[in-house]
Every structure is written in C-alpha cells, then in structure tokens.
Design an enzyme around this catalytic site. Structure first.
Site, PDB file in Angstrom:
ATOM      1  N   ASP A  33       0.858  -1.192   0.000  1.00 24.44           N
ATOM      2  CA  ASP A  33       0.000   0.000   0.000  1.00 24.44           C
ATOM      3  C   ASP A  33       0.894   1.241   0.000  1.00 24.44           C
ATOM      4  OD1 ASP A  33      -2.202   1.916   0.537  1.00 24.44           O
ATOM      5  OD2 ASP A  33      -3.334   0.123   1.074  1.00 24.44           O
ATOM      6  N   TYR A 152     -13.641   6.581 -13.694  1.00 27.27           N
ATOM      7  CA  TYR A 152     -13.633   5.402 -12.810  1.00 27.27           C
ATOM      8  C   TYR A 152     -14.291   4.194 -13.504  1.00 27.27           C
ATOM      9  CZ  TYR A 152     -14.489   2.537  -8.615  1.00 27.27           C
ATOM     10  OH  TYR A 152     -14.531   1.509  -7.696  1.00 27.27           O
ATOM     11  N   LYS A 156     -12.688   0.417 -14.649  1.00 25.53           N
ATOM     12  CA  LYS A 156     -13.221  -0.871 -14.191  1.00 25.53           C
ATOM     13  C   LYS A 156     -13.686  -1.732 -15.372  1.00 25.53           C
ATOM     14  CE  LYS A 156     -12.388  -0.164  -9.820  1.00 25.53           C
ATOM     15  NZ  LYS A 156     -11.348  -0.931  -9.120  1.00 25.53           N
TER      16      LYS A 156
END
Ligand SMILES: NC(=O)c1ccc[n+]([C@@H]2O[C@H](COP(=O)([O-])OP(=O)(O)OC[C@H]3O[C@@H](n4cnc5c(N)ncnc54)[C@H](O)[C@@H]3O)[C@@H](O)[C@H]2O)c1
Length: 270
Positions: A33, A152, A156
């Site tokens: 991360d 976005y 996806k």
C-alpha cells in the site's frame, strides 16, 4: 496448508479485511500500500511497480501462492487510470513469475458494478492497448470537459475485459492459474464513507446501484469471496467477474445474458 498471499491496497477497506481474514486462517499475507502495510509502494508510479517483484520476493523468501490486486481510487483525474488499471495489470503481470513454484497459484482483481455503467470508449480502448500516457491524457481531458465521472467506470470496464481476455491465455490458464474478478456494488469502506454519511449522498450512491438484497455490504463479505477464489479449493473457476452487489447486476442486465450459442429461441405458449 499455509499459503503466501500478496494483497495490494492492504491498508484499508476490502484489502485490509482480506488480509485480516487470511491471516486469521493461518496464511501469510504480504500487504502492499502507499503506507501502513508491509511494503510501501505507490502503484501509480511505473518505477514503483517495477521494483515490486524484488521486494515481494525478498519479503516472501522466494515464491508466493496468490496475488490480489485490490488497490484503487475514485478520483476524477489520470491518477485513477494509473492506479486502477495500469497499477493492477502491471502488478499481476510482474508478480506472475513468482507464482510459478506454487502448487495452487491463484490471482484475482477488483473491478466494480460500475463496469456496467456509462464509460468513455476511447479511454477504455487506450487502456486495453496498454498506452498509459495516452490513457492519462484522455482522462485529464475528460475531467477538464466536465466528464470526469466517466473515468472510474472506464478503468473498471477495462480491467474486467483484461481479466477475461488473460484468464484463458497461455500465461494464466496454461500455467494453471485461475484469474478472476469481483465486482462489488456498494461496500461500506473509507472510499464510500463520505457518500454514505449523509442521506443525500447515500440516496445518490444507491440510485446508481439498484441493490435488491441486503443493502450495502461490509468489506468482510468481499474478503470471503476473494479468499475462496484465490484459495486452493478453486481449481476450475476462471475468467469470471462475480458481482457482489445484492442483485444490482441482474436488475440492470436482466435474465437473458447467455449469448454465445447460435440457437433459435423457442417461444413457449401457455
Ligand atoms: N467500496 C466500494 O463500494 C467499492 C465498490 C466497487 C469497487 N471497489 C473497489 O474496491 C477496491 C478497494 O476499495 P475500498 O473500498 O476498500 O477503498 P479504500 O479506500 O478503503 O482502500 C483502497 C486502498 O488502496 C490504496 N491505494 C490507493 N492508491 C494507491 C496507490 N497509488 N498505490 C498503492 N495503494 C494505493 C489506498 O491507500 C487504500 O488503502 C478498489 O479497487 C475500489 O475501486 C470498491
């Protein structure tokens, strides 16, 4: 049998819940991360992605059993393209060789219900062609034109298509690696918290995702599905985008999605 998993986005939300679940089950998880996990890496950076295999190999002490590409952002800029698509694809491709020695290698990524929502076809194509510079340019142009909300969903859609294409390729299927995706609807995480915090935000979020069963889900619900998809038990499910969305995908697409066979539809009379 104890397995070693690599999870991106492991410091928060779905990634954190998955890390905790797998660790509770006795597995080893190497979290990746921006900060707050085992390996700090900014997956929007090409250099950071390239350095990841060496860092993972060192942390794992050799090979790994599964890679879960979960890290993602939902901002109206090129960052979303760099993290959600190129960050995920490159991590999966670059870490795949480290799966080779596993007896049950597995991989998964997170797409979204928004795979089905309006996107920008040109941006989707640029990502699918692997052109990061052009994709970033297109995303910034969309944002400047007031169409940033398409970014976005475009990332996806592209990642879901990449997953399906790759799942049956020599690199994945012939190497014995199931590669699947999960498409969450609305999950209660820091990503959605600002919307879910007010009645107006909640209504707006839920109006785009027509959930029929049990409302928004918790990160642990996604974690359990990911754990199965990337566990040794899953030897035959691959290339699937599994919607964890309380039926929203069925509401939007309906029952008749099984194209493919070229058969005449027989209309039954009652
Ligand atoms: N929450 C939802 O309702 C929902 C719905 C559909 C899809 N998703 C997807 O699920 C995934 C996880 O989201 P979440 O809801 O748990 O959100 P989250 O914000 O809680 O977690 C995302 C994690 O990704 C990390 N991350 C972001 N940019 C990064 C970068 N450049 N490099 C490395 N790590 C980075 C963040 O630091 C964070 O820990 C995302 O891909 C998201 O798009 C979430």
């Amino acid at each position: 049998m104890t397995r070693t998993y690599v999870i991106t986005g492991a410091a928060s939300g779905i990634g954190l819940a998955t890390k905790e679940l797998l660790e509770e089950r006795g597995h080893r998880v190497i979290g990746v991360d921006l900060r707050g996990s085992d390996i700090d890496a900014d997956l929007s950076s090409v250099e950071a992605r390239k350095s990841l295999p060496g860092l993972v190999e060192e942390a794992a002490g050799g090979s790994i059993d599964a890679v879960l590409a979960i890290a993602g952002v939902a901002v109206e800029s090129a960052l979303t393209v760099r993290v959600n698509y190129f960050g995920a694809v490159e991590v999966l491709e670059l870490l795949r060789p480290l799966l080779a020695a596993s007896e049950a290698p597995r991989a998964a990524l997170i797409a979204s219900f928004s795979t089905l929502q309006e996107n920008d076809p040109e941006l989707v194509s640029a990502m699918r062609l692997g052109d990061e510079a052009r994709s970033a340019e297109l995303a910034d142009a969309l944002a400047a034109a007031g169409k940033g909300h398409l970014i976005y969903a475009s990332t996806k859609r592209a990642i879901a298509e990449w997953m399906r294409e790759q799942s049956i390729s020599p690199e994945w299927a012939d190497a014995g690696i199931p590669l699947n995706g999960v498409a969450p609807g609305v999950i209660v995480t820091p990503m959605t918290a600002p919307y879910l915090a007010t009645p107006e935000g909640r209504a707006s979020l839920l109006s785009g995702v027509p959930i029929r069963l049990n409302g928004p889900a918790d990160p642990i619900d996604v974690a359990r599905l990911l754990a199965w998809l990337t566990g040794a038990e899953n030897a035959h499910v691959t290339g699937q985008l599994i919607f964890l969305d309380g039926g929203a995908e069925v509401v939007v697409r309906g029952p008749e999605v099984f194209g493919g066979a070229k058969t005449e539809r027989v209309v039954l009379k009652s």
